[in-house]
Design a protein around this motif. Structure first.
Motif, PDB file in Angstrom:
ATOM      1  N   ARG A 329       0.835  -1.208   0.000  1.00  0.00           N
ATOM      2  CA  ARG A 329       0.000   0.000   0.000  1.00  0.00           C
ATOM      3  C   ARG A 329       0.870   1.258   0.000  1.00  0.00           C
ATOM      4  NH1 ARG A 329      -5.336  -0.964   3.843  1.00  0.00           N
ATOM      5  NH2 ARG A 329      -6.368  -2.448   2.430  1.00  0.00           N
ATOM      6  N   GLU A 330       1.947   1.209   0.752  1.00  0.00           N
ATOM      7  CA  GLU A 330       2.850   2.360   0.785  1.00  0.00           C
ATOM      8  C   GLU A 330       3.493   2.588  -0.587  1.00  0.00           C
ATOM      9  OE1 GLU A 330       7.268   3.280   2.516  1.00  0.00           O
ATOM     10  OE2 GLU A 330       5.879   2.211   3.844  1.00  0.00           O
ATOM     11  N   VAL A 331       3.892   1.505  -1.254  1.00  0.00           N
ATOM     12  CA  VAL A 331       4.524   1.621  -2.573  1.00  0.00           C
ATOM     13  C   VAL A 331       3.553   2.221  -3.579  1.00  0.00           C
ATOM     14  CG1 VAL A 331       5.384   0.279  -4.533  1.00  0.00           C
ATOM     15  CG2 VAL A 331       6.221  -0.198  -2.227  1.00  0.00           C
ATOM     16  N   LEU A 332       2.300   1.743  -3.591  1.00  0.00           N
ATOM     17  CA  LEU A 332       1.324   2.291  -4.529  1.00  0.00           C
ATOM     18  C   LEU A 332       1.008   3.748  -4.219  1.00  0.00           C
ATOM     19  CD1 LEU A 332      -1.180  -0.603  -5.266  1.00  0.00           C
ATOM     20  CD2 LEU A 332       0.993  -0.042  -6.334  1.00  0.00           C
ATOM     21  N   SER A 333       1.038   4.112  -2.953  1.00  0.00           N
ATOM     22  CA  SER A 333       0.839   5.513  -2.573  1.00  0.00           C
ATOM     23  C   SER A 333       1.977   6.383  -3.112  1.00  0.00           C
ATOM     24  CB  SER A 333       0.760   5.633  -1.049  1.00  0.00           C
ATOM     25  OG  SER A 333       0.655   6.987  -0.655  1.00  0.00           O
ATOM     26  N   ARG A 334       3.202   5.890  -3.016  1.00  0.00           N
ATOM     27  CA  ARG A 334       4.351   6.640  -3.548  1.00  0.00           C
ATOM     28  C   ARG A 334       4.263   6.781  -5.073  1.00  0.00           C
ATOM     29  NH1 ARG A 334       9.953   4.309  -1.444  1.00  0.00           N
ATOM     30  NH2 ARG A 334      10.684   6.143  -2.623  1.00  0.00           N
ATOM     31  N   ILE A 335       3.820   5.704  -5.741  1.00  0.00           N
ATOM     32  CA  ILE A 335       3.661   5.778  -7.196  1.00  0.00           C
ATOM     33  C   ILE A 335       2.583   6.801  -7.544  1.00  0.00           C
ATOM     34  CG2 ILE A 335       2.958   4.501  -9.259  1.00  0.00           C
ATOM     35  CD1 ILE A 335       4.198   2.006  -7.992  1.00  0.00           C
ATOM     36  N   GLY A 336       1.508   6.824  -6.764  1.00  0.00           N
ATOM     37  CA  GLY A 336       0.457   7.813  -6.983  1.00  0.00           C
ATOM     38  C   GLY A 336       0.980   9.226  -6.826  1.00  0.00           C
ATOM     39  N   GLY A 337       1.854   9.434  -5.843  1.00  0.00           N
ATOM     40  CA  GLY A 337       2.438  10.754  -5.660  1.00  0.00           C
ATOM     41  C   GLY A 337       3.306  11.155  -6.831  1.00  0.00           C
ATOM     42  N   ARG A 338       4.079  10.205  -7.356  1.00  0.00           N
ATOM     43  CA  ARG A 338       4.925  10.515  -8.514  1.00  0.00           C
ATOM     44  C   ARG A 338       4.059  10.841  -9.736  1.00  0.00           C
ATOM     45  NH1 ARG A 338      10.680   7.941  -9.681  1.00  0.00           N
ATOM     46  NH2 ARG A 338      10.907   9.208  -7.801  1.00  0.00           N
ATOM     47  N   LEU A 339       3.015  10.058  -9.943  1.00  0.00           N
ATOM     48  CA  LEU A 339       2.124  10.321 -11.072  1.00  0.00           C
ATOM     49  C   LEU A 339       1.469  11.692 -10.942  1.00  0.00           C
ATOM     50  CD1 LEU A 339       0.572   9.548 -13.595  1.00  0.00           C
ATOM     51  CD2 LEU A 339      -1.045   8.288 -12.152  1.00  0.00           C
ATOM     52  N   ALA A 340       1.083  12.077  -9.727  1.00  0.00           N
ATOM     53  CA  ALA A 340       0.476  13.392  -9.515  1.00  0.00           C
ATOM     54  C   ALA A 340       1.435  14.504  -9.924  1.00  0.00           C
ATOM     55  CB  ALA A 340       0.071  13.556  -8.056  1.00  0.00           C
ATOM     56  N   ARG A 341       2.706  14.348  -9.600  1.00  0.00           N
ATOM     57  CA  ARG A 341       3.695  15.372  -9.966  1.00  0.00           C
ATOM     58  C   ARG A 341       3.901  15.439 -11.476  1.00  0.00           C
ATOM     59  NH1 ARG A 341       4.026  14.322  -4.982  1.00  0.00           N
ATOM     60  NH2 ARG A 341       5.020  15.741  -3.481  1.00  0.00           N
ATOM     61  N   ILE A 342       3.913  14.281 -12.127  1.00  0.00           N
ATOM     62  CA  ILE A 342       4.051  14.282 -13.585  1.00  0.00           C
ATOM     63  C   ILE A 342       2.841  14.943 -14.232  1.00  0.00           C
ATOM     64  CG2 ILE A 342       4.152  12.778 -15.609  1.00  0.00           C
ATOM     65  CD1 ILE A 342       5.721  10.790 -13.856  1.00  0.00           C
ATOM     66  N   ALA A 343       1.641  14.628 -13.746  1.00  0.00           N
ATOM     67  CA  ALA A 343       0.426  15.232 -14.301  1.00  0.00           C
ATOM     68  C   ALA A 343       0.424  16.739 -14.080  1.00  0.00           C
ATOM     69  CB  ALA A 343      -0.805  14.594 -13.665  1.00  0.00           C
ATOM     70  N   ALA A 344       0.878  17.174 -12.907  1.00  0.00           N
ATOM     71  CA  ALA A 344       0.922  18.602 -12.624  1.00  0.00           C
ATOM     72  C   ALA A 344       1.895  19.320 -13.558  1.00  0.00           C
ATOM     73  CB  ALA A 344       1.320  18.832 -11.168  1.00  0.00           C
ATOM     74  N   ILE A 345       3.037  18.695 -13.843  1.00  0.00           N
ATOM     75  CA  ILE A 345       4.012  19.287 -14.762  1.00  0.00           C
ATOM     76  C   ILE A 345       3.410  19.413 -16.160  1.00  0.00           C
ATOM     77  CG2 ILE A 345       6.207  18.870 -15.950  1.00  0.00           C
ATOM     78  CD1 ILE A 345       7.173  17.527 -13.322  1.00  0.00           C
ATOM     79  N   LEU A 346       2.786  18.363 -16.644  1.00  0.00           N
ATOM     80  CA  LEU A 346       2.209  18.391 -17.984  1.00  0.00           C
ATOM     81  C   LEU A 346       1.093  19.425 -18.082  1.00  0.00           C
ATOM     82  CD1 LEU A 346       2.062  14.555 -18.761  1.00  0.00           C
ATOM     83  CD2 LEU A 346       3.723  16.223 -19.617  1.00  0.00           C
ATOM     84  N   SER A 347       0.292  19.530 -17.035  1.00  0.00           N
ATOM     85  CA  SER A 347      -0.801  20.496 -17.034  1.00  0.00           C
ATOM     86  C   SER A 347      -0.285  21.925 -17.013  1.00  0.00           C
ATOM     87  CB  SER A 347      -1.713  20.250 -15.829  1.00  0.00           C
ATOM     88  OG  SER A 347      -2.726  21.229 -15.749  1.00  0.00           O
TER      89      SER A 347
END
Length: 421
Positions: A329-347
């Motif tokens: 669960r912790e690993v998937l949470s970290r992946i979610g955080g990384r994806l959020a940062r990538i999405a924010a950069i693209l946006s």
């Protein structure tokens, strides 16, 4: 400078070509048509339409079809002749030449799938060993050739003309279909000269670019079905392929972004932005790496801890998370955080309105997306991009390859059919 006589001699040929092009483009856009339909769509005269239709019918590209009669309507006089594209006069081929898996699809001239095939990619990749790399490249070429022949046979299309083959590769691709060296032996290994080595007309494109073309086409279709109401297509879209590496296909202002040498969407900048020398690792790589690091650090993990390190996969991490494993669960949470940062950069950088996570991992990615959505307001300012999982699964790249082949055909059919067709 050509003479007036030369220009006069060529004008009938140019006019004939333009008329054929217009009729073929109309045929590709409709299921059947009459001379009146074609006249309205192209502006050609009736005599010209009938003459060109006869030529294209003789060449095997058009055929006459029965007209559908409306119930209760009485037909008076001689019925109008209806023409249609001969959908299986030739075929289009799409290939996803992934690092670990090769897949191919054959479609008719309307884009309808005739057959699909898939196999493992072979050949050990080692950029430090030139001889080993060359052998892997040849094995990769042979694998794609064999797969294409197999899928054509499955489609019963081995003897049909192959108008265009589009190949997706996990590497940037320049306009000529080659991948730059760029300090990465991986790129040249992934694209070992497909554009020159495969039979017939070939287009090579980055796999994430093909993914975003597939997603955009799907969104356009959904938007038309909903009469372009809210929730339909967007002209500002990113598709993230999140297997071993992050790769982004980008459509901005309705146009695919490629950049110099096809480098748009390469995510190597994440190394610096995220302070991680492997910042562009995708979900599969991150899930394995962060899980193994957690286990090595003594983090409690009753599920993942029971799996040998050499056999641990991203699928194991997703399953363990659903079973309540704290490390997973912790690993998937970290992946979610990384994806959020990538999405924010693209946006923020490109004005992307929607980010679609694509590839085989998409079917399991929703828990990660939920975390990403919750984290976006903490790291970015509105408007926030929509985050969604692709519905196309592992076929997204090969679907995009067929979409690109269809777009090329519709844009300039005679360039593929040949000037004398």
């Amino acid at each position: 400078m050509s003479s007036i006589q030369d220009r006069g001699a060529s004008s009938p040929q140019l006019l004939r070509r333009a008329n054929r092009q217009a009729l073929l483009q109309h045929a590709l856009a409709t299921r059947s048509f009459t001379a009146a339909d074609a006249m309205a769509a192209t502006g050609l005269t009736r005599a010209t339409v009938l003459g060109v239709c006869a030529e294209l019918e003789g060449a095997g590209w058009l055929h006459e079809v029965s007209a559908e009669r409306e119930e209760g309507v009485v037909q008076r006089g001689r019925p109008a002749r209806h023409y249609a594209l001969r959908a299986r006069a030739a075929v289009l081929v799409g290939v996803d030449a992934g690092q670990h898996t090769l897949s191919a699809r054959v479609a008719d001239l309307y884009g309808h799938e005739l057959a699909a095939s898939r196999c493992a990619a072979h050949g050990e990749l080692d950029g430090a060993d030139a001889e080993l790399g060359a052998a892997a490249a040849e094995e990769r070429l042979d694998g794609v050739r064999s797969l294409v022949e197999d899928v054509l046979e499955r489609a019963g299309a081995s003897a049909l003309p192959r108008l265009l083959t589009v190949v997706g590769v996990p590497a940037p691709v320049d306009p000529a279909g080659h991948s730059p060296a760029g300090g990465s032996a991986y790129w040249s290994a992934m694209n070992p000269g497909f554009v020159d080595a495969l039979e017939g007309a070939v287009v090579v494109e980055n796999d994430a670019n093909l993914a975003v073309l597939a997603e955009h086409a799907l969104a356009v279709t959904a938007g038309k079905a909903a009469e372009a109401t809210e929730g339909g297509a967007t002209d500002h879209l990113a598709a993230l392929l999140m297997g071993e590496r992050f790769g982004a296909g980008l459509i901005v202002d309705g146009r695919l972004l490629r950049g110099a040498d096809g480098g748009a969407g390469e995510m190597r900048f994440l190394d610096g932005v995220l302070g991680d020398s492997r910042g562009a690792d995708g979900v599969a790589a991150l899930a394995r790496r962060w899980s193994l690091e957690g286990i090595a650090a003594g983090r409690p993990s009753p599920v993942l801890g029971s799996i040998h390190a050499s056999r641990l996969t991203a699928e194991d991490v997703f399953v363990a998370s659903r079973e309540g494993d704290p490390l997973a669960r912790e690993v998937l949470s970290r992946i979610g955080g990384r994806l959020a940062r990538i999405a924010a950069i693209l946006s923020s950088l490109l004005g992307v309105e929607k980010v679609v996570v694509a590839g085989a991992i998409a079917t399991a990615i929703e828990p990660v997306l939920e975390h990403s959505r919750s984290e976006l307001p903490e790291i970015s300012a509105p408007p926030f991009p929509e985050l969604a999982a692709s519905s196309l699964g592992r076929d997204v790249v090969v679907r995009g390859a067929i979409e690109l082949a269809l777009a090329r055909l519709r844009e300039d059919p005679l360039s593929l059919l040949g000037p004398e067709s």
